[in-house]
Design a protein around this motif. Structure first.
Motif, mmCIF file in Angstrom:
data_model
loop_
_atom_site.group_PDB
_atom_site.id
_atom_site.type_symbol
_atom_site.label_atom_id
_atom_site.label_comp_id
_atom_site.label_asym_id
_atom_site.label_seq_id
_atom_site.Cartn_x
_atom_site.Cartn_y
_atom_site.Cartn_z
ATOM 1 N N HIS A 1 0.822 -1.214 0.000
ATOM 2 C CA HIS A 1 0.000 0.000 0.000
ATOM 3 C C HIS A 1 0.846 1.250 0.000
ATOM 4 C CE1 HIS A 1 0.613 1.005 4.242
ATOM 5 N NE2 HIS A 1 -0.182 2.024 4.089
ATOM 6 N N ASP A 2 0.206 2.322 -0.442
ATOM 7 C CA ASP A 2 0.775 3.652 -0.337
ATOM 8 C C ASP A 2 -0.349 4.557 0.151
ATOM 9 O OD1 ASP A 2 -0.784 4.414 -2.569
ATOM 10 O OD2 ASP A 2 0.860 4.020 -3.955
ATOM 11 N N ASP A 3 -0.196 5.832 -0.021
ATOM 12 C CA ASP A 3 -1.181 6.771 0.528
ATOM 13 C C ASP A 3 -2.599 6.555 0.018
ATOM 14 O OD1 ASP A 3 0.680 8.053 2.087
ATOM 15 O OD2 ASP A 3 1.117 9.593 0.591
ATOM 16 N N ARG A 4 -2.764 6.132 -1.233
ATOM 17 C CA ARG A 4 -4.102 6.075 -1.833
ATOM 18 C C ARG A 4 -4.502 4.701 -2.351
ATOM 19 N NH1 ARG A 4 -6.981 10.132 -0.977
ATOM 20 N NH2 ARG A 4 -8.302 9.728 -2.755
ATOM 21 N N GLN A 5 -3.597 3.740 -2.359
ATOM 22 C CA GLN A 5 -3.866 2.415 -2.923
ATOM 23 C C GLN A 5 -3.524 1.324 -1.916
ATOM 24 O OE1 GLN A 5 -5.097 2.099 -6.168
ATOM 25 N NE2 GLN A 5 -5.102 4.318 -6.250
#
Length: 138
Positions: free
Chosen positions: A116-120
């Motif tokens: 994951h990252d900030d939006r996914q």
């Protein structure tokens, strides 16, 4: 000595950035709500409304397809695995909704690698890969 410390710090920062995203920890996943966007790379009809909320102490809940689920999960060695989930027992009338529901519940119950990252958020299980996007704050 300061030069060695600076070089070591720079190396550690570069190694962390090379991972391609944030380090996945329980605290980085908690207090987020995600909307299912894809199953195995194929877009999911937004009208289905499948989502996943991860709360305090890794409590999870959401809409799999036509049934709501809730329970708890744990993150171990980069894998998210739900403890046995409770869910409603409504009959799914649409084949596409049932397919999404099966993919979500199987992936959470069997466990999945987390990226994951900030939006996914991506959950990669043995049979399905679920792609979620961060639900926009209303």
């Amino acid at each position: 000595m300061k030069l060695v410390l600076a070089a070591t710090t720079a190396t550690l920062l570069l190694a962390a950035c090379a991972g391609g995203g944030l380090s996945t920890t329980e605290s980085s996943l908690q207090h987020q709500r995600w909307t299912l966007a894809t199953v195995n790379g194929e877009p999911v009809d937004a009208g289905i409304g499948s989502d996943l909320a991860i709360g305090e102490h890794m409590a999870i809940s959401g809409l799999a397809g036509c049934n709501r689920f809730f329970g708890s999960a744990r993150l171990e060695q980069g894998r998210l695995k739900a403890d046995p989930l409770a869910s409603t027992k409504m009959a799914c009338l649409s084949g596409s909704i049932q397919q999404v529901e099966t993919a979500v519940l199987a992936t959470l119950n069997q466990g999945a690698a987390v990226s994951h990252d900030d939006r996914q958020l991506t959950l990669t299980g043995s049979d399905y890969t679920l792609g979620y996007r961060l639900a926009d704050a209303d």
